[in-house]
Design a protein around this motif. Structure first.
Motif, PDB file in Angstrom:
ATOM      1  N   UNK A 289      88.760  10.912  38.647  1.00 11.59           N
ATOM      2  CA  UNK A 289      87.390  11.110  38.147  1.00 11.59           C
ATOM      3  C   UNK A 289      86.966   9.974  37.219  1.00 11.59           C
ATOM      4  N   UNK A 290      87.854   9.573  36.298  1.00  7.00           N
ATOM      5  CA  UNK A 290      87.528   8.501  35.357  1.00  7.00           C
ATOM      6  C   UNK A 290      87.253   7.198  36.106  1.00  7.00           C
ATOM      7  N   UNK A 291      88.112   6.859  37.052  1.00  5.26           N
ATOM      8  CA  UNK A 291      87.945   5.607  37.802  1.00  5.26           C
ATOM      9  C   UNK A 291      86.672   5.651  38.642  1.00  5.26           C
ATOM     10  N   UNK A 292      86.421   6.783  39.266  1.00  7.27           N
ATOM     11  CA  UNK A 292      85.256   6.918  40.135  1.00  7.27           C
ATOM     12  C   UNK A 292      83.944   6.861  39.351  1.00  7.27           C
ATOM     13  N   UNK A 293      83.907   7.472  38.172  1.00 11.96           N
ATOM     14  CA  UNK A 293      82.660   7.575  37.418  1.00 11.96           C
ATOM     15  C   UNK A 293      82.395   6.399  36.480  1.00 11.96           C
ATOM     16  N   UNK A 294      83.441   5.806  35.897  1.00  7.13           N
ATOM     17  CA  UNK A 294      83.249   4.814  34.841  1.00  7.13           C
ATOM     18  C   UNK A 294      83.447   3.367  35.278  1.00  7.13           C
ATOM     19  N   UNK A 295      84.057   3.127  36.442  1.00  7.69           N
ATOM     20  CA  UNK A 295      84.394   1.765  36.847  1.00  7.69           C
ATOM     21  C   UNK A 295      83.918   1.463  38.256  1.00  7.69           C
ATOM     22  N   UNK A 296      83.623   0.182  38.486  1.00  8.20           N
ATOM     23  CA  UNK A 296      83.273  -0.281  39.829  1.00  8.20           C
ATOM     24  C   UNK A 296      84.538  -0.917  40.393  1.00  8.20           C
ATOM     25  N   UNK A 297      85.066  -0.350  41.468  1.00 12.31           N
ATOM     26  CA  UNK A 297      86.324  -0.827  42.046  1.00 12.31           C
ATOM     27  C   UNK A 297      86.229  -0.918  43.563  1.00 12.31           C
ATOM     28  N   UNK A 298      87.243  -1.551  44.151  1.00 12.79           N
ATOM     29  CA  UNK A 298      87.436  -1.673  45.602  1.00 12.79           C
ATOM     30  C   UNK A 298      86.204  -2.180  46.353  1.00 12.79           C
ATOM     31  N   UNK A 299      85.743  -1.486  47.373  1.00  8.81           N
ATOM     32  CA  UNK A 299      84.694  -1.968  48.270  1.00  8.81           C
ATOM     33  C   UNK A 299      83.393  -2.281  47.569  1.00  8.81           C
ATOM     34  N   UNK A 300      82.998  -1.446  46.619  1.00 15.22           N
ATOM     35  CA  UNK A 300      81.756  -1.652  45.885  1.00 15.22           C
ATOM     36  C   UNK A 300      81.814  -2.952  45.096  1.00 15.22           C
ATOM     37  N   UNK A 301      82.942  -3.198  44.439  1.00 14.12           N
ATOM     38  CA  UNK A 301      83.119  -4.419  43.650  1.00 14.12           C
ATOM     39  C   UNK A 301      83.136  -5.651  44.540  1.00 14.12           C
ATOM     40  N   UNK A 302      83.857  -5.566  45.665  1.00 17.46           N
ATOM     41  CA  UNK A 302      83.898  -6.698  46.605  1.00 17.46           C
ATOM     42  C   UNK A 302      82.495  -7.036  47.103  1.00 17.46           C
ATOM     43  N   UNK A 303      81.708  -6.007  47.439  1.00 18.96           N
ATOM     44  CA  UNK A 303      80.344  -6.202  47.917  1.00 18.96           C
ATOM     45  C   UNK A 303      79.489  -6.843  46.835  1.00 18.96           C
ATOM     46  N   UNK A 304      79.622  -6.358  45.613  1.00 18.00           N
ATOM     47  CA  UNK A 304      78.844  -6.858  44.489  1.00 18.00           C
ATOM     48  C   UNK A 304      79.142  -8.348  44.244  1.00 18.00           C
ATOM     49  N   UNK A 305      80.410  -8.729  44.281  1.00 14.69           N
ATOM     50  CA  UNK A 305      80.807 -10.125  44.079  1.00 14.69           C
ATOM     51  C   UNK A 305      80.254 -11.006  45.198  1.00 14.69           C
ATOM     52  N   UNK A 306      80.365 -10.523  46.449  1.00 21.41           N
ATOM     53  CA  UNK A 306      79.846 -11.279  47.588  1.00 21.41           C
ATOM     54  C   UNK A 306      78.333 -11.477  47.474  1.00 21.41           C
ATOM     55  N   UNK A 307      77.626 -10.451  47.030  1.00 20.93           N
ATOM     56  CA  UNK A 307      76.167 -10.542  46.869  1.00 20.93           C
ATOM     57  C   UNK A 307      75.801 -11.522  45.757  1.00 20.93           C
TER      58      UNK A 307
END
Length: 122
Positions: free
Chosen positions: A58-76
């Motif tokens: 829950x903490x990782x899902x709600x408070x941090x941007x990780x995995x696919x979302x982060x990769x997409x954000x960096x690519x954008x």
């Protein structure tokens, strides 16, 4: 194995090391997450209860941007730099070092192997 953010965390590792298997979480952030969850970060992943696993998830899902979302954000972000034509964007586009490193010598990681113009015959 604990399954957090779509990643299987090895049971034999300590918790703060196991969390670093998730893209976007390093050692300092892993310790921070353990402190938020009130879990000893030296604890082995195998010793986690289901409740503790759920709290971590829950903490990782709600408070941090990780995995696919982060990769997409960096690519954008990189794509945006290339589109606006700024210096960093041009360096990304040309496949050269972005952060001011020299290119006269070195920079082989970004530039690829040397283009040998003359090859010797044996």
């Amino acid at each position: 194995m604990a399954h957090i953010a779509g990643i299987e965390i090895p049971k034999t590792k300590r918790l703060f090391i196991g969390l670093t298997y998730i893209y976007g979480i390093g050692r300092s952030r892993a310790i921070e997450i353990c402190q938020k969850a009130n879990i000893d970060f030296q604890k082995k992943v195998a010793d986690l209860t289901l409740e503790e696993e759920k709290v971590l998830r829950d903490i990782i899902q709600n408070d941090y941007i990780v995995e696919g979302t982060l990769r997409t954000q960096i690519a954008m972000n990189i794509k945006r730099l290339m589109e606006i034509g700024c210096y960093r964007g041009l360096r990304h586009k040309r496949g050269l070092p972005v952060r001011g490193q020299r290119t006269h010598t070195n920079a082989r990681t970004r530039k690829g192997p040397r283009a040998s113009s003359i090859k010797k015959k044996k």
